[in-house]
Design an enzyme around this catalytic site. Structure first.
Site, mmCIF file in Angstrom:
data_model
loop_
_atom_site.group_PDB
_atom_site.id
_atom_site.type_symbol
_atom_site.label_atom_id
_atom_site.label_comp_id
_atom_site.label_asym_id
_atom_site.label_seq_id
_atom_site.Cartn_x
_atom_site.Cartn_y
_atom_site.Cartn_z
ATOM 1 N N TYR A 26 1.038 -0.978 0.514
ATOM 2 C CA TYR A 26 -0.462 -0.061 0.335
ATOM 3 C C TYR A 26 0.973 1.136 -0.212
ATOM 4 O O TYR A 26 1.380 1.611 -0.956
ATOM 5 C CB TYR A 26 -0.477 0.054 1.100
ATOM 6 C CG TYR A 26 -1.875 1.614 1.494
ATOM 7 C CD1 TYR A 26 -2.336 1.681 0.745
ATOM 8 C CD2 TYR A 26 -1.434 2.521 2.611
ATOM 9 C CE1 TYR A 26 -3.397 2.661 0.724
ATOM 10 C CE2 TYR A 26 -2.054 3.084 2.887
ATOM 11 C CZ TYR A 26 -3.007 3.515 1.659
ATOM 12 O OH TYR A 26 -3.061 4.915 2.171
ATOM 13 N N PHE A 73 -1.967 10.024 8.170
ATOM 14 C CA PHE A 73 -2.497 8.969 8.160
ATOM 15 C C PHE A 73 -3.735 8.870 8.755
ATOM 16 O O PHE A 73 -3.865 8.754 7.712
ATOM 17 C CB PHE A 73 -1.773 8.390 10.084
ATOM 18 C CG PHE A 73 -0.415 7.719 9.550
ATOM 19 C CD1 PHE A 73 -0.843 6.685 9.211
ATOM 20 C CD2 PHE A 73 0.842 7.672 9.512
ATOM 21 C CE1 PHE A 73 0.080 5.522 9.317
ATOM 22 C CE2 PHE A 73 2.205 6.787 10.027
ATOM 23 C CZ PHE A 73 1.292 5.553 9.109
HETATM 24 N N1 UDP Z 1 -6.034 -1.082 16.650
HETATM 25 C C1 UDP Z 1 -6.540 -1.187 17.701
HETATM 26 N N2 UDP Z 1 -7.396 -1.978 17.741
HETATM 27 C C2 UDP Z 1 -9.021 -2.234 16.938
HETATM 28 C C3 UDP Z 1 -8.245 -1.132 15.631
HETATM 29 C C4 UDP Z 1 -7.760 -0.871 15.675
HETATM 30 O O1 UDP Z 1 -6.190 -2.200 18.712
HETATM 31 O O2 UDP Z 1 -10.548 -3.053 16.390
HETATM 32 C C5 UDP Z 1 -5.257 -0.053 16.660
HETATM 33 C C6 UDP Z 1 -4.486 -0.600 15.948
HETATM 34 O O3 UDP Z 1 -3.311 -1.516 16.436
HETATM 35 C C7 UDP Z 1 -3.654 0.765 15.594
HETATM 36 C C8 UDP Z 1 -3.757 1.737 16.480
HETATM 37 O O4 UDP Z 1 -5.798 1.308 16.899
HETATM 38 O O5 UDP Z 1 -2.099 1.273 16.842
HETATM 39 C C9 UDP Z 1 -4.737 2.882 14.727
HETATM 40 O O6 UDP Z 1 -5.569 1.564 14.419
HETATM 41 P P1 UDP Z 1 -6.209 2.560 13.147
HETATM 42 O O7 UDP Z 1 -6.368 0.926 12.027
HETATM 43 O O8 UDP Z 1 -7.687 3.233 12.822
HETATM 44 O O9 UDP Z 1 -5.373 2.730 12.024
HETATM 45 P P2 UDP Z 1 -3.723 2.758 10.948
HETATM 46 O O10 UDP Z 1 -3.204 3.176 11.989
HETATM 47 O O11 UDP Z 1 -3.976 1.039 11.241
HETATM 48 O O12 UDP Z 1 -4.137 3.924 10.065
#
Ligand code: UDP
Length: 330
Positions: A143, A171
């Site tokens: 990606y 982000f």
């Molecule tokens: N996260 C989590 N549980 C979930 C979804 C996300 O703990 O069900 C954590 C994930 O590991 C990251 C943060 O929340 O550290 C943000 O994740 P998200 O998928 O929203 O965005 P990303 O940073 O991956 O673009």
């Protein structure tokens, strides 16, 4: 007198907020979206929706021929890191290949400016924080790599053809239109804030906190959450300076928040607990991602309206509360 713009992916989360911002300042726009992840209901009355897949070169060519366009805002893309690890070539075709076709059509039809929705995921594991524009690029996923490929194409399109571009790397887009007209509706939803809100509202099982043994103060991952409406105004600010030169900006808040801090914010905003469980790490998640934004602030005077996490979460809460089924059902 406003301009006339084409917004690819304008029925999606960030793109729809940009369309709203364009209209608020008197610009006209057409949305190009295949509605694979976007929503027809996110396109307001009075905005034309061209239901076109970017892979359909003839259709893309036809719409760009229907100019003049003052610029193109390019959001349409696949955007899940995990999916890209399973299907790298699909991501390169959809994000890099289709963008090559779009950029080529822009050049042939004399479009002079393009704003590209890039990502801080092209930095991979950051060597320092907050991440600045010139830090080492080393995408940790197809990606991120596919988005970097488009940045390179744009650099060559500028050098060879004079197409001016802004590449904006962000982000964690978060929150929802403060007037309640638009919000986040991914299917499936994978993002922390909407999942946490739904868990708090009892609409989903308890949220799984992915990893509690990271080298951060509370052991959970730290991310940079920027309000989606502030991302929209950043796109406008960057576009407005393209008469001078092409630009690349990171769009961050410079203040990261851990998963536990996000859950505490949702609990404060909602006035209730967020049921959650502690789960193993999610593969590919770096411990801390926080982007700088000093360059765009200095160059464009971009000032985010939403600086407090609770204010961002409050807009997301209002949207989820008012739209239990997202865009379905109005
Ligand atoms: N996260 C989590 N549980 C979930 C979804 C996300 O703990 O069900 C954590 C994930 O590991 C990251 C943060 O929340 O550290 C943000 O994740 P998200 O998928 O929203 O965005 P990303 O940073 O991956 O673009």
């Amino acid at each position: 007198m406003g301009g006339r713009f084409l917004v690819t992916g304008g029925a999606g989360y960030v793109g729809s907020h940009l369309v709203r911002a364009l209209r608020a300042r008197g610009d006209r726009c057409t949305v190009l979206d295949n509605l694979s992840t976007g929503h027809r209901a996110a396109v307001p009355d009075g905005v034309a929706l061209a239901e076109i897949d970017l892979a359909d070169r003839a259709a893309v060519d036809k719409i760009l021929a229907d100019g003049p366009w003052d610029g193109v805002f390019h959001f349409a893309a696949l955007s899940l890191v995990g999916d890209s690890m399973r299907d790298p070539m699909g991501y390169f075709a959809a994000n890099a290949g289709n963008s090559a076709g779009l950029i080529d059509a822009c050049i042939r039809h004399d479009v002079k400016k393009l704003v590209f929705s890039s990502t801080a995921a092209l930095f991979g594991l950051p060597e320092r924080l907050p991440i600045a524009e010139d830090d080492r690029i080393d995408p940790g996923s197809p990606y991120g790599e596919s988005k970097f490929m488009v940045e390179r194409m744009l650099a060559w399109a500028d050098r060879v053809h004079g197409l001016r571009y802004a590449a904006l790397r962000y982000f964690n887009a978060a929150g929802a239109d403060p007037d309640g007209a638009l919000g986040e509706d991914h299917r499936p939803e994978t993002h922390l804030i909407p999942l946490a809100i739904d868990a708090a509202l009892g609409r989903r099982p308890p949220l799984a906190v992915f990893g509690t043994d990271y080298p951060t103060p509370d052991g959970t991952c730290i991310r940079d959450y920027v309000h989606v409406s502030d991302l929209a105004t950043a796109h406008l600010a960057a576009f407005d300076q393209l008469d001078r030169a092409s630009v690349t900006y990171n769009l961050g808040s410079e203040a990261g928040h851990s998963v536990h801090e996000v859950l505490a914010s949702v609990a404060r905003v909602g006035g209730c607990k967020v049921p959650h469980t502690l789960a193993p790490r999610r593969p590919g998640d770096p411990a801390v991602l926080v982007a700088a934004s000093a360059r765009i602030r200095a160059a464009c005077g971009w000032t985010p309206r939403f600086t407090a996490l609770d204010d961002i979460v409050a807009t997301a809460w209002a949207w989820r509360n008012a739209h239990p089924s997202g865009y379905d059902g109005g």
